[in-house]
Design a protein around this motif. Structure first.
Motif, short mmCIF file in Angstrom:
data_model
loop_
_atom_site.label_atom_id
_atom_site.label_comp_id
_atom_site.label_asym_id
_atom_site.label_seq_id
_atom_site.Cartn_x
_atom_site.Cartn_y
_atom_site.Cartn_z
N TYR A 147 -7.85 -31.23 -17.42
CA TYR A 147 -6.68 -31.27 -17.09
C TYR A 147 -6.65 -31.50 -16.15
CZ TYR A 147 -2.16 -30.20 -15.71
OH TYR A 147 -0.51 -30.78 -15.28
N VAL A 162 7.26 -24.04 -7.78
CA VAL A 162 7.11 -22.75 -9.11
C VAL A 162 6.40 -24.08 -9.89
CG1 VAL A 162 7.83 -22.22 -11.25
CG2 VAL A 162 9.46 -21.78 -9.28
N GLY A 163 4.63 -24.00 -10.06
CA GLY A 163 3.88 -25.18 -10.28
C GLY A 163 3.37 -26.37 -8.84
N GLY A 182 0.86 -26.39 -7.90
CA GLY A 182 -0.53 -27.16 -7.34
C GLY A 182 -1.08 -26.59 -6.46
N GLU A 205 1.70 -20.23 -9.76
CA GLU A 205 0.60 -21.02 -9.92
C GLU A 205 -0.21 -19.90 -10.90
OE1 GLU A 205 0.16 -24.74 -10.11
OE2 GLU A 205 -1.45 -23.59 -11.10
N PRO A 206 0.19 -20.82 -12.31
CA PRO A 206 -1.21 -19.91 -12.64
C PRO A 206 -2.51 -20.32 -12.99
CG PRO A 206 -0.29 -21.77 -14.21
CD PRO A 206 0.87 -21.86 -12.66
N SER A 207 -2.93 -21.45 -12.35
CA SER A 207 -4.42 -22.33 -12.03
C SER A 207 -5.22 -20.76 -10.82
CB SER A 207 -3.81 -23.40 -12.12
OG SER A 207 -5.30 -23.83 -11.52
N MET A 252 -6.30 -24.40 -8.40
CA MET A 252 -5.02 -25.22 -7.24
C MET A 252 -4.28 -24.27 -6.94
SD MET A 252 -3.74 -27.89 -9.34
CE MET A 252 -3.55 -29.06 -10.10
N ILE A 269 7.96 -29.13 -9.32
CA ILE A 269 7.90 -30.24 -9.49
C ILE A 269 6.97 -31.07 -9.78
CG2 ILE A 269 6.88 -32.88 -7.61
CD1 ILE A 269 8.13 -30.94 -5.17
N GLN A 270 6.53 -32.11 -11.06
CA GLN A 270 6.14 -32.13 -12.62
C GLN A 270 5.92 -30.43 -13.22
OE1 GLN A 270 6.87 -34.83 -13.36
NE2 GLN A 270 5.68 -36.35 -12.47
N TYR A 315 5.16 -27.62 -19.38
CA TYR A 315 4.83 -26.78 -19.43
C TYR A 315 4.90 -25.42 -19.52
CZ TYR A 315 1.53 -29.84 -17.03
OH TYR A 315 1.34 -31.41 -17.07
C1 LIG Z 1 1.16 -32.07 -12.67
S1 LIG Z 1 0.74 -29.97 -12.25
C2 LIG Z 1 1.86 -30.45 -10.67
C3 LIG Z 1 1.41 -29.87 -8.88
C4 LIG Z 1 2.51 -30.10 -8.31
N1 LIG Z 1 4.14 -29.70 -7.67
C5 LIG Z 1 2.65 -31.37 -7.77
O1 LIG Z 1 3.64 -32.28 -7.94
O2 LIG Z 1 1.45 -31.82 -7.18
C6 LIG Z 1 1.15 -28.77 -12.90
C7 LIG Z 1 1.81 -27.50 -11.74
O3 LIG Z 1 2.16 -26.36 -12.75
C8 LIG Z 1 1.35 -25.79 -13.27
N2 LIG Z 1 1.77 -24.70 -14.61
C9 LIG Z 1 1.41 -25.03 -16.05
N3 LIG Z 1 1.28 -23.98 -16.52
C10 LIG Z 1 2.36 -23.50 -15.66
C11 LIG Z 1 3.26 -22.58 -16.60
N4 LIG Z 1 3.98 -22.49 -17.57
N5 LIG Z 1 4.58 -21.78 -15.04
C12 LIG Z 1 4.51 -22.11 -13.62
N6 LIG Z 1 3.44 -22.98 -13.46
C13 LIG Z 1 2.35 -24.07 -14.25
C14 LIG Z 1 -0.10 -26.08 -13.57
O4 LIG Z 1 -1.49 -24.93 -12.97
C15 LIG Z 1 -0.42 -27.53 -12.32
O5 LIG Z 1 -0.64 -26.74 -10.90
#
Ligand SMILES: C[S@@+](CC[C@H](N)C(=O)[O-])C[C@H]1O[C@@H](n2cnc3c(N)ncnc32)[C@H](O)[C@@H]1O
Length: 292
Positions: A15, A59-60, A62, A89-91, A94, A142-143, A147
């Protein structure tokens, strides 16, 4: 019909590789930066209600590239204010990259970072277990709503954390993008984990409209060069194809008829434009801005 594919979201390594390549091949972050520098400053100017510090929640997030750009616009609009910036952020990877970026970025002395290595729903549980009542001035997702299991519930929960004058921004692909067309046709065939995956801003607007929640929206035109996906045996093309379909090793794991149908649609004018030997996928995004 649904196939027993391995979801890309369940293979963290692949991923991250495919997401990085997607960022290289698309104008994803550039169109967001244009929004952050062009439109967001006025939105940020309206938050805070005259308080002496601001509470921000990503939230999320990255690796935090966009978060830090937003924090810098925030500082321009609210010079001298302290900022509490919470990250969900769970990763691990990241979060690590985000921390490295913070360590290399000047002028962040006024920001206190709080790292939550967890998913959005784990954060919600943690919030409820601890009976937290803190309110946020600005929340961004954002994006990431692809998930979560229930985007409607997730948006409702995070919106409930807003202070009066607070703003929540959501960025996802638009239903008018190539993604929207791909998912309309193949949602049922492609990977289905326990998350929503194929959600577009069209889906979010439907439930906001049904709930009578007002929002502003901004379309962000964006493209992604998918030419490599059509080169037989091209490793990067296969990685991009995994990102597009959310399926690990789509090229080999999809039955031939599904693979052929997806490849045809990807280069169809509904999804892509062809010029100068390149196939350019419509990656149009949309920003939704919600009040408290
Ligand atoms: C497509 S990336 C977007 C990262 C950042 N916001 C950007 O636009 O560059 C999605 C992010 O969501 C995180 N993510 C995945 N599942 C998630 C969850 N259940 N809750 C919060 N974040 C999550 C991923 O680890 C990743 O960092």
């Amino acid at each position: 019909m649904a196939y027993a594919f391995k979801c890309l979201a369940d293979d963290n390594n692949r991923y991250l590789k495919s997401f990085r390549l997607f960022l290289e091949r698309s104008s994803e972050h550039q169109c967001m930066l244009d929004f952050i520098h062009g439109v967001l400053p006025d939105i940020l100017a309206s938050i805070g209600g005259g308080r002496s510090s601001l509470k921000i929640l990503g939230v999320g997030s990255g690796a935090g590239e966009l978060d830090l750009q937003m924090l810098s616009q925030l500082q321009l609009k609210h010079p001298g204010l302290k900022v509490d910036n919470e990250v969900v952020e769970p990763s691990d990877e990241m979060l690590y990259n985000y921390k490295v970026l913070v360590s290399k970025t000047p002028n962040l002395e006024h920001v206190n970072f709080k790292w939550n290595k967890m998913t959005a729903s784990e954060f919600e549980n943690h919030w409820q277990e601890k009976n937290l009542t803190k309110k946020m001035d600005f929340i961004h997702m954002i994006q990431m709503l692809y998930y979560v299991a229930d985007p409607h519930a997730t948006v409702s929960f995070f919106r409930s954390l807003l202070n009066e004058n607070g703003k929540l921004i959501i960025i996802l692909v638009s239903d008018k993008s190539g993604w929207g067309k791909l998912w309309k046709m193949y949602k049922a065939d492609l990977c289905k984990g326990d998350t929503s995956q194929c959600v577009t801003t069209g889906d979010i607007k439907s439930f906001l409209d049904a709930d009578g929640i007002k929002y502003k929206n901004y379309l962000l035109p964006s493209q992604m060069d998918i030419t490599e996906c059509f080169r037989e045996g091209d490793e990067r093309g296969e990685l991009l194809l995994d990102f597009l379909t959310e399926v690990v090793d789509f090229t080999r794991s999809a039955p031939p008829d599904l693979r052929a149908g997806v490849m045809d649609l990807l280069r169809h004018p509904d999804c892509s434009a062809e010029a100068d030997g390149k196939i350019v996928f419509n990656n149009t995004l949309e920003v939704l801005v919600l009040d408290a």
